[in-house]
Write an enzyme that holds these catalytic residues in place. Structure first.
Site, mmCIF file in Angstrom:
data_model
loop_
_atom_site.group_PDB
_atom_site.id
_atom_site.type_symbol
_atom_site.label_atom_id
_atom_site.label_comp_id
_atom_site.label_asym_id
_atom_site.label_seq_id
_atom_site.Cartn_x
_atom_site.Cartn_y
_atom_site.Cartn_z
ATOM 1 N N HIS A 189 -3.889 -1.222 -5.449
ATOM 2 C CA HIS A 189 -2.463 -1.083 -5.796
ATOM 3 C C HIS A 189 -1.683 -2.042 -4.907
ATOM 4 O O HIS A 189 -1.166 -1.683 -3.855
ATOM 5 C CB HIS A 189 -1.992 0.359 -5.578
ATOM 6 C CG HIS A 189 -0.502 0.473 -5.645
ATOM 7 N ND1 HIS A 189 0.209 0.285 -6.814
ATOM 8 C CD2 HIS A 189 0.437 0.727 -4.692
ATOM 9 C CE1 HIS A 189 1.496 0.417 -6.564
ATOM 10 N NE2 HIS A 189 1.665 0.685 -5.283
ATOM 11 N N ASP A 234 1.354 1.458 -12.059
ATOM 12 C CA ASP A 234 1.051 0.096 -12.539
ATOM 13 C C ASP A 234 0.623 0.128 -14.001
ATOM 14 O O ASP A 234 1.019 -0.725 -14.796
ATOM 15 C CB ASP A 234 -0.056 -0.514 -11.658
ATOM 16 C CG ASP A 234 0.285 -0.393 -10.191
ATOM 17 O OD1 ASP A 234 1.314 -0.942 -9.783
ATOM 18 O OD2 ASP A 234 -0.463 0.287 -9.459
ATOM 19 N N ASN A 245 0.595 2.826 8.859
ATOM 20 C CA ASN A 245 0.357 4.045 8.076
ATOM 21 C C ASN A 245 -1.056 4.602 8.180
ATOM 22 O O ASN A 245 -1.253 5.795 7.976
ATOM 23 C CB ASN A 245 0.707 3.800 6.607
ATOM 24 C CG ASN A 245 2.214 3.842 6.402
ATOM 25 O OD1 ASN A 245 2.915 4.544 7.113
ATOM 26 N ND2 ASN A 245 2.714 3.076 5.458
#
Ligand code: NAX
Length: 328
Positions: free
Chosen positions: A187, A159, A105
């Site tokens: 994260h 979260d 990514n």
């Protein structure tokens, strides 16, 4: 009629995108009197599916939706954008850790950062949702020459919302009764949902939930592993809750933070709390005017908390090292 706010969304044909676009167009992001333009960005092969989503957006006849553009061209997609929500990337599948995604990514975000610098509006703000979101945000930020670092955010609000829901359920209160809950770090499964400073109706969580063993050894890992648990149960990663958290994040950055509280979002560190400057780490943030933001100072960090935070920061540093060739 107000001037429309232009929102660019990458990965618009994906599952988070599908949920997100309709809420933006309906006014959930900027309020019931603020028109929006949507500029939707996808890879070529997803454009036919995106065309279907565009047809549905038109079929909603949203009063606030001024213009919709669907494109695979980054400059066209980010043209005049006031907000860019970078959702598009390859999602984590069963058994995959976020580190596996770094190489796949990371490369997406160099080109997107460059295009944002060339084509977005001067007041552009960027929220990265696509994982690994902290490091993707770092890559976009470092490749967006001329765009100030404080315009880049990575999402840890899901979260925070998960942590508040779990504490509320345990205490038998509503999740909105839980405040001052900070997600620190990455994260990822190393994130630290800090129950030690969180409050329930103004009282320390630790006074209300006195089962420290549960807080340390059930609550923390459950929040850290919630994404994986959803994948296991649903056979797909979180979508509606992630979309909702993206809306919450932007709203928290464009409206003043309630007195005494803070919100969790990953930002470019200024060195506060010993978090190395320049990395994108989640920490407690406030905004007074809905435009600029600051790191809340003076939050107590116990030895227990410090150890957890340091572990997550070390992971971020190793992610940064792994993508150093992508950092301009
Ligand atoms: P989907 O696979 O449903 O959709 C992703 C979309 O991105 C696809 O339509 C794909 O064609 C598109 N895409 C891929 N490369 C692109 C590029 N270079 N430019 C534009 N679009 C591109 O995934 P979805 O469930 O929507 O999840 C999207 C991302 O959010 C994933 O990376 C996922 O891991 C991440 N998440 C982040 C969360 C967070 O809290 N930060 C939570 C939820 C979610 O897991």
């Amino acid at each position: 009629m107000k001037t429309p706010i232009t929102v660019s969304v990458t990965g618009a044909a994906g599952q988070i995108g599908y949920a997100l676009l309709f809420r933006i167009a309906s006014g959930a992001l900027f309020g019931p009197d603020q028109p929006v333009n949507l500029r939707l960005i996808e890879i070529e092969k997803a454009l036919p599916a995106l065309e279907g989503t565009v047809m549905e957006l038109k079929d909603c006849a949203f009063p606030l939706l001024s213009e919709v553009v669907a494109t695979a061209d980054l400059d066209e997609g980010f043209k005049g954008a006031n907000w860019a929500l970078l959702v598009g990337s390859v999602p984590r599948g069963p058994g995959m850790e976020r580190n596996d995604l770094l190489g796949i990514n990371g490369k997406i975000f160099t080109g997107q950062g460059e295009a944002i610098a060339r084509s977005a509006a001067e007041d552009i703000r960027v929220l990265v949702v696509g994982n690994p979101c902290n490091t993707n945000a770092l890559i976009a930020m470092r490749n967006a020459s001329g765009v100030p670092n404080d315009r880049f955010f990575a999402m840890t609000r899901l979260d925070e919302n998960r942590a508040k829901a779990q504490l509320a359920e345990k205490a038998g209160v509503h999740s909105s009764d839980v405040t001052n809950l900070c997600i620190w770090g990455n994260h990822s499964s190393t994130q630290y949902p800090d129950f030690t400073t969180a409050l329930i109706n103004g009282q320390p969580v630790t006074d209300i939930i006195t089962d420290r063993e549960w807080l340390e050894n059930t609550f923390i890992p459950d929040v850290q592993q919630r994404g994986a648990a959803i994948i296991k149960a649903r056979g797909a990663s979180s979508a509606a809750s992630a979309e909702n958290a993206a809306i919450d994040t932007v709203r928290s950055l464009v409206t003043p933070t309630p007195a005494g509280d803070w919100t969790s979002v990953a930002v470019c560190s200024d060195g506060s709390y010993g978090i190395p400057a320049g990395i994108i780490a989640s920490m407690p943030i406030r905004t007074e005017d809905g435009k600029s933001w600051s790191v809340v100072q003076g939050v107590e960090v116990s030895a227990f908390s410090q150890e957890k935070i340091s572990g997550s920061i070390a992971e971020l540093q190793s992610e940064m090292d792994a993508v150093k060739d992508l950092l301009a």
